[in-house]
Design an enzyme around this catalytic site. Structure first.
Site, mmCIF file in Angstrom:
data_model
loop_
_atom_site.group_PDB
_atom_site.id
_atom_site.type_symbol
_atom_site.label_atom_id
_atom_site.label_comp_id
_atom_site.label_asym_id
_atom_site.label_seq_id
_atom_site.Cartn_x
_atom_site.Cartn_y
_atom_site.Cartn_z
ATOM 1 N N LYS A 1 24.977 34.788 48.224
ATOM 2 C CA LYS A 1 24.468 36.091 47.809
ATOM 3 C C LYS A 1 23.212 36.417 48.599
ATOM 4 O O LYS A 1 22.355 35.575 48.813
ATOM 5 C CB LYS A 1 24.150 36.094 46.316
ATOM 6 C CG LYS A 1 25.370 35.952 45.429
ATOM 7 C CD LYS A 1 24.984 35.976 43.965
ATOM 8 C CE LYS A 1 26.215 35.845 43.080
ATOM 9 N NZ LYS A 1 25.864 35.835 41.645
ATOM 10 N N MET B 1 16.352 27.690 39.434
ATOM 11 C CA MET B 1 16.982 29.006 39.291
ATOM 12 C C MET B 1 16.530 29.706 38.009
ATOM 13 O O MET B 1 17.299 30.415 37.371
ATOM 14 C CB MET B 1 18.514 28.866 39.290
ATOM 15 C CG MET B 1 19.068 28.142 40.498
ATOM 16 S SD MET B 1 20.835 27.801 40.372
ATOM 17 C CE MET B 1 20.857 26.599 39.029
ATOM 18 N N ASP C 1 26.050 28.775 52.152
ATOM 19 C CA ASP C 1 25.382 29.650 51.196
ATOM 20 C C ASP C 1 24.232 30.365 51.889
ATOM 21 O O ASP C 1 23.972 30.157 53.085
ATOM 22 C CB ASP C 1 24.831 28.827 50.025
ATOM 23 C CG ASP C 1 25.936 28.229 49.171
ATOM 24 O OD1 ASP C 1 27.016 28.837 49.085
ATOM 25 O OD2 ASP C 1 25.721 27.150 48.605
#
Length: 261
Positions: free
Chosen positions: A60, A175, A38
């Site tokens: 991402k 998050m 990641d």
């Protein structure tokens, strides 16, 4: 003759500081034939793998969309069926909002062997590095790790705020920095005292770590004023008032320094 299937290790990279990955995790990086990773807090992990190791970035990044979870599952299955030794490196711990369970289900469907190597979750490590214990005798006897957004893309808060507001332990939201105002408002609307100590820790355990503390009602404005950016951990509870860091807060945290020579 059917080719022998490979093996997949789901490894937690820890909260950010490369020194906080487990010994087992580092050993596996040094043996990997394929690394599926990641967006990591430290690029140092990428230096641990052999030169011939295939590196696949599925996370991402700004200006770049990451792979979907289904695409990641397919990559893991494909590489393992090629007979490769695959390390799936995830920030924090694979089972703390890391979607490790979904990847294991995909591997199991294809009869692929795997092992989970736990990592230090930022939910505990980031506050601790900033001097905030998640539990403390006679103050907080429990802590609760909660996602700061839903799988729908972060536009809606998860259900359960009525119950969260009533919990006496430390609340830790991962998050959720983009939803901080909604989180604070929902907690107060459901009975959490507006003066409850709270904090946000960003880039926990890394050199650029920053920590902002304020009563719950003032936390969103304090974080905006400080210009804190994701990733961050939101802490709500009495322990957020502690500063158990030898020497106090880092005096140069978040400051750019130029050295001439």
């Amino acid at each position: 003759m059917e080719k022998q299937k490979g093996f997949v290790w789901l490894v937690g990279a820890g909260p950010g500081d490369p020194g906080l990955i487990t010994v087992r995790g580092r050993e596996l990086l040094r043996q990997a034939e394929v690394l599926v990773y990641d967006r990591l807090a430290s690029a140092e992990f990428l230096k641990e793998v052999p030169k011939e190791c295939e590196k696949i970035n599925v996370g991402k990044e700004p200006g770049r969309h990451g792979k979907t979870q289904e695409e990641i599952n397919e990559i893991l299955v494909e590489k393992a069926l090629e007979g490769k030794m695959v390390v799936r490196l995830k920030g924090g711990d694979p089972f703390v909002f890391g979607r490790g369970g979904e990847e294991i289900l995909a591997l199991s469907e294809h009869g692929i062997a795997y092992e989970v190597v736990s990592g230090v979750t930022s939910a505990v490590a980031a506050p601790a590095h900033a001097g905030i214990p998640v539990t403390h005798r006679a103050v907080s006897r429990s802590f609760h790790v909660i996602t700061g957004h839903t799988a729908a893309g972060g536009e809606f808060l998860p259900e359960g705020f009525k119950e969260y507001a009533k919990l006496s332990g430390t609340l830790l939201f991962l998050m959720g920095l983009s939803n901080l105002e909604k989180i604070a408002a929902a907690l107060m609307e459901n009975g959490k005292d507006a003066d409850t100590p709270a904090a946000v820790v960003t880039d926990g355990t890394l050199p650029g770590e920053r920590c902002v503390r304020a009563p719950l009602k003032d936390l969103p404005s304090a974080v905006r004023a400080a210009g804190l950016k994701s990733p961050g951990v939101i802490v709500v509870g009495e322990t957020a008032a502690f500063s158990m860091r030898y020497g106090g807060e880092m005096p140069l945290a978040g400051v750019s320094i130029g050295i001439t020579g």
